[in-house]
Design a protein around this motif. Structure first.
Motif, PDB file in Angstrom:
ATOM      1  N   HIS A  83       0.870  -1.058   0.199  1.00 25.70           N
ATOM      2  CA  HIS A  83       0.141  -0.020  -0.093  1.00 25.70           C
ATOM      3  C   HIS A  83       0.891   1.140  -0.048  1.00 25.70           C
ATOM      4  O   HIS A  83       0.406   2.400  -0.236  1.00 25.70           O
ATOM      5  N   HIS A  84       2.205   1.151   0.279  1.00 27.34           N
ATOM      6  CA  HIS A  84       3.029   2.273   0.174  1.00 27.34           C
ATOM      7  C   HIS A  84       4.038   2.353  -1.044  1.00 27.34           C
ATOM      8  O   HIS A  84       4.742   3.233  -1.470  1.00 27.34           O
ATOM      9  N   ALA A  85       3.748   1.067  -1.880  1.00 28.37           N
ATOM     10  CA  ALA A  85       4.403   1.081  -3.176  1.00 28.37           C
ATOM     11  C   ALA A  85       4.114   1.887  -4.606  1.00 28.37           C
ATOM     12  O   ALA A  85       2.948   1.900  -4.740  1.00 28.37           O
ATOM     13  N   LYS A  86       4.801   2.155  -5.294  1.00 24.01           N
ATOM     14  CA  LYS A  86       4.614   2.815  -6.574  1.00 24.01           C
ATOM     15  C   LYS A  86       5.422   1.840  -7.550  1.00 24.01           C
ATOM     16  O   LYS A  86       6.447   0.889  -7.032  1.00 24.01           O
ATOM     17  N   GLY A  87       5.438   1.877  -8.899  1.00 26.95           N
ATOM     18  CA  GLY A  87       6.161   1.079  -9.725  1.00 26.95           C
ATOM     19  C   GLY A  87       5.401   0.054 -10.556  1.00 26.95           C
ATOM     20  O   GLY A  87       4.028  -0.108 -10.749  1.00 26.95           O
ATOM     21  N   VAL A  88       6.148  -1.000 -10.698  1.00 25.52           N
ATOM     22  CA  VAL A  88       5.636  -2.139 -11.736  1.00 25.52           C
ATOM     23  C   VAL A  88       6.156  -3.361 -11.028  1.00 25.52           C
ATOM     24  O   VAL A  88       6.650  -3.212  -9.954  1.00 25.52           O
ATOM     25  N   GLU A  89       5.776  -4.512 -11.537  1.00 18.98           N
ATOM     26  CA  GLU A  89       6.215  -5.748 -10.943  1.00 18.98           C
ATOM     27  C   GLU A  89       7.513  -5.992 -10.632  1.00 18.98           C
ATOM     28  O   GLU A  89       7.715  -6.569  -9.368  1.00 18.98           O
ATOM     29  N   THR A  90       8.292  -5.628 -11.481  1.00 20.38           N
ATOM     30  CA  THR A  90       9.874  -5.964 -11.299  1.00 20.38           C
ATOM     31  C   THR A  90      10.456  -4.843 -10.628  1.00 20.38           C
ATOM     32  O   THR A  90      11.788  -4.880 -10.105  1.00 20.38           O
ATOM     33  N   VAL A  91       9.850  -3.485 -10.537  1.00 17.22           N
ATOM     34  CA  VAL A  91      10.589  -2.566  -9.989  1.00 17.22           C
ATOM     35  C   VAL A  91       9.814  -1.820  -9.092  1.00 17.22           C
ATOM     36  O   VAL A  91       8.579  -1.120  -9.458  1.00 17.22           O
ATOM     37  N   TYR A 143      14.296   4.110 -13.943  1.00 21.75           N
ATOM     38  CA  TYR A 143      14.782   5.640 -14.334  1.00 21.75           C
ATOM     39  C   TYR A 143      13.667   6.229 -15.288  1.00 21.75           C
ATOM     40  O   TYR A 143      13.169   7.333 -14.931  1.00 21.75           O
ATOM     41  N   GLN A 144      13.140   5.239 -16.048  1.00 28.81           N
ATOM     42  CA  GLN A 144      11.962   5.531 -16.840  1.00 28.81           C
ATOM     43  C   GLN A 144      10.535   6.036 -16.217  1.00 28.81           C
ATOM     44  O   GLN A 144       9.622   6.708 -16.480  1.00 28.81           O
ATOM     45  N   ILE A 145      10.332   5.040 -15.053  1.00 27.86           N
ATOM     46  CA  ILE A 145       9.069   5.413 -14.341  1.00 27.86           C
ATOM     47  C   ILE A 145       9.031   6.363 -13.217  1.00 27.86           C
ATOM     48  O   ILE A 145       8.112   6.560 -12.741  1.00 27.86           O
ATOM     49  N   SER A 146      10.180   6.856 -12.693  1.00 35.82           N
ATOM     50  CA  SER A 146      10.442   7.843 -11.518  1.00 35.82           C
ATOM     51  C   SER A 146      10.134   9.139 -12.219  1.00 35.82           C
ATOM     52  O   SER A 146      10.316   9.447 -13.227  1.00 35.82           O
ATOM     53  N   GLU A 147       9.996   9.968 -11.212  1.00 35.03           N
ATOM     54  CA  GLU A 147       9.729  11.671 -11.494  1.00 35.03           C
ATOM     55  C   GLU A 147      11.368  11.994 -11.685  1.00 35.03           C
ATOM     56  O   GLU A 147      12.102  11.581 -11.206  1.00 35.03           O
ATOM     57  N   PRO A 148      11.336  13.192 -12.217  1.00 37.62           N
ATOM     58  CA  PRO A 148      12.562  13.850 -12.479  1.00 37.62           C
ATOM     59  C   PRO A 148      13.001  14.341 -11.005  1.00 37.62           C
ATOM     60  O   PRO A 148      12.436  14.577 -10.133  1.00 37.62           O
ATOM     61  N   ASP A 149      14.685  14.292 -10.942  1.00 45.72           N
ATOM     62  CA  ASP A 149      15.289  14.421  -9.840  1.00 45.72           C
ATOM     63  C   ASP A 149      14.889  13.536  -8.666  1.00 45.72           C
ATOM     64  O   ASP A 149      15.377  13.981  -7.627  1.00 45.72           O
ATOM     65  N   GLY A 166      13.226  -0.967  -4.431  1.00 45.12           N
ATOM     66  CA  GLY A 166      13.380  -2.442  -4.442  1.00 45.12           C
ATOM     67  C   GLY A 166      13.397  -3.162  -5.730  1.00 45.12           C
ATOM     68  O   GLY A 166      12.288  -2.822  -6.413  1.00 45.12           O
ATOM     69  N   LEU A 167      14.303  -3.779  -6.336  1.00 43.02           N
ATOM     70  CA  LEU A 167      14.308  -4.289  -7.601  1.00 43.02           C
ATOM     71  C   LEU A 167      13.994  -5.786  -7.631  1.00 43.02           C
ATOM     72  O   LEU A 167      14.816  -6.291  -6.708  1.00 43.02           O
ATOM     73  N   LYS A 168      13.558  -6.359  -8.394  1.00 36.50           N
ATOM     74  CA  LYS A 168      13.429  -8.030  -8.194  1.00 36.50           C
ATOM     75  C   LYS A 168      14.784  -8.513  -8.337  1.00 36.50           C
ATOM     76  O   LYS A 168      15.057  -9.389  -7.848  1.00 36.50           O
TER      77      LYS A 168
END
Length: 230
Positions: free
Chosen positions: A19-27, A52-58, A39-41
């Motif tokens: 419930h605190h997580a953002k991202g996709v299945e592996t990242v 890098y692609q799914i996160s916000e600038p800076d 956390g990365l799989k």
């Protein structure tokens, strides 16, 4: 099969902290106001590229690895920290202590952040307290020492943000707070663990005295998302 403690951030974000997580299945990574951990799989170049692609600038992230990782060029490596991961191997639930311990809540966050900024035990943000069970010792109305819980890759629960104001070192406050944290975790039928810098000899000595043993080496990488050059 990988042990959950070999990748505690990913397994926490994939289960009890989903419930605190953002991202996709592996990242996966914690929402920005909770904490800066990702956390990365697995710590592959592909997954670091995905982060890098799914996160916000800076964006700034901390991720853990058991072995050295080559950081892709688009990330700025700010630092890396060599740590031990400790796991509790004691068999006794600690006794009650006479010192007064205070359960910390939102009204204490400003003081908690001030103490963390002074002592540098690790990231602590405005809503990190939501990860639960922060307790402290106050002296003359001021927060002198504290610790709480962070990653929870069940059944293992991490003790974190263990810190004491420099004016109150040597008084046993961290020892008393850690005893209470161990007790609370064991009474839930969970297993305490924690991370500590390899050069923090005083803390290592304290953790061993309390019944913790080194489980493995761990490296914390601190990386920042840098804009790609045109």
């Amino acid at each position: 099969m990988e042990h959950v403690l070999d990748n505690p951030i990913y397994y926490a974000l994939s289960s009890s902290h989903a419930h605190h997580a953002k991202g996709v299945e592996t990242v996966k990574y914690y929402t920005e106001d909770i904490t800066a951990f990702a956390g990365l799989k697995d710590n592959s170049q592909e997954n670091l590229d995905t982060l890098y692609q799914i996160s916000e600038p800076d964006s700034l992230f901390v991720f853990f690895a058991k072995t050295p990782v080559e950081i892709p060029q688009q990330w700025k490596l700010l630092t890396h920290i060599n740590m031990f991961q400790f796991i509790f191997r004691g068999t006794q639930i600690p006794d009650e202590d006479e010192v007064k311990l205070t359960d910390l809540d939102l009204e204490h966050v400003a003081e908690m952040i001030e103490l963390v900024e002074l002592t540098k035990p690790g990231p602590f943000l405005s809503k990190t307290i939501e990860l639960s069970n922060y307790i402290g010792i106050f002296v003359d109305g001021k927060l002198a020492s504290m610790a709480g819980h962070r990653f929870f890759p069940s059944p293992y629960r991490e003790v974190s943000a263990v810190c004491t104001h420099p004016d109150h070192l040597g008084k046993g406050y961290s020892f008393k707070i850690l005893k209470e944290q161990i007790k609370r975790i064991l009474l839930r039928n969970e297993i305490p663990f924690l991370h500590v810098r390899k050069d923090n000899e005083a803390a290592i000595k304290l953790y061993k005295k309390l019944g913790f043993e080194i489980r493995t080496d761990m490296i914390a990488y601190v990386i920042k998302k840098e804009a790609l050059q045109a």
